[in-house]
Design a protein around this motif. Structure first.
Motif, mmCIF file in Angstrom:
data_model
loop_
_atom_site.group_PDB
_atom_site.id
_atom_site.type_symbol
_atom_site.label_atom_id
_atom_site.label_comp_id
_atom_site.label_asym_id
_atom_site.label_seq_id
_atom_site.Cartn_x
_atom_site.Cartn_y
_atom_site.Cartn_z
ATOM 1 N N ASP A 1 -0.572 -6.263 -21.169
ATOM 2 C CA ASP A 1 -0.699 -7.609 -21.743
ATOM 3 C C ASP A 1 0.637 -8.340 -21.756
ATOM 4 O O ASP A 1 0.713 -9.526 -21.426
ATOM 5 C CB ASP A 1 -1.257 -7.537 -23.172
ATOM 6 N N THR B 1 1.530 -9.355 -18.145
ATOM 7 C CA THR B 1 0.757 -10.520 -17.709
ATOM 8 C C THR B 1 1.266 -11.788 -18.390
ATOM 9 O O THR B 1 1.421 -12.833 -17.746
ATOM 10 C CB THR B 1 -0.738 -10.315 -18.005
ATOM 11 N N ASP B 2 1.544 -11.700 -19.681
ATOM 12 C CA ASP B 2 2.069 -12.842 -20.428
ATOM 13 C C ASP B 2 3.430 -13.270 -19.879
ATOM 14 O O ASP B 2 3.682 -14.458 -19.679
ATOM 15 C CB ASP B 2 2.189 -12.489 -21.915
#
Length: 153
Positions: free
Chosen positions: A131, A134-135
């Motif tokens: 996560d 991706t962020d």
């Protein structure tokens, strides 16, 4: 400054373990086929490689930091040679995420930032949760796009 996920040490340790096994196997081959150095020397080579490798992983983790600043990505890393890298967003070409088999097993990933410049002008930020990777990819891409449009004005 942001530190890497602590589980990245296990990814790096896997590489250290593999290196120690290869060096131990090479020492065993020398012992068997070239010179009889003895089993203790073979064991000492493998153990020394493992000990130095683990110390290197610990020091590497302590030093590795990154930060997204107003106009650039700032990285600090290196054990023997300290490396400080500043990547202006206007130089960013594209940003990828990647997850190798050991990283996937540990729930980690990396972000690779490709820049305009000479060969090898890419920067990898390892040890991120999927996560977070991706962020970070999305944020760096958007900052690069914004910098490009500001530069054009």
């Amino acid at each position: 400054m942001e530190a890497l996920n602590p589980r990245v040490r296990f990814v790096w340790f896997a590489g250290t373990l593999l290196t120690a096994l290869v060096l131990g196997a090479m020492a065993a081959a020398v012992d068997r086929f070239v010179v009889d150095v003895g089993v203790w020397v073979v064991a000492a080579v493998g153990v020394a490689a493992l000990v130095f490798g683990v110390a290197y992983v610990v020091l590497k983790y302590r030093v590795w930091r990154f930060e997204i600043r107003d106009d650039d990505l700032y990285l600090e890393r290196g054990v023997f040679t300290r490396v400080t890298t500043v990547v202006p967003f206007v130089r960013v070409q594209h940003v990828d995420t990647q997850r190798g088999p050991v990283e996937r097993l540990l729930g980690l990933g990396s972000v690779v930032v490709y820049t305009a410049g000479s060969r090898g002008a890419d920067v990898t930020i390892p040890g991120l949760t999927p996560d977070r990777a991706t962020d970070l990819q999305r944020r760096l891409r958007n900052l690069a796009i914004e910098s490009e449009s500001e530069d054009a004005v």
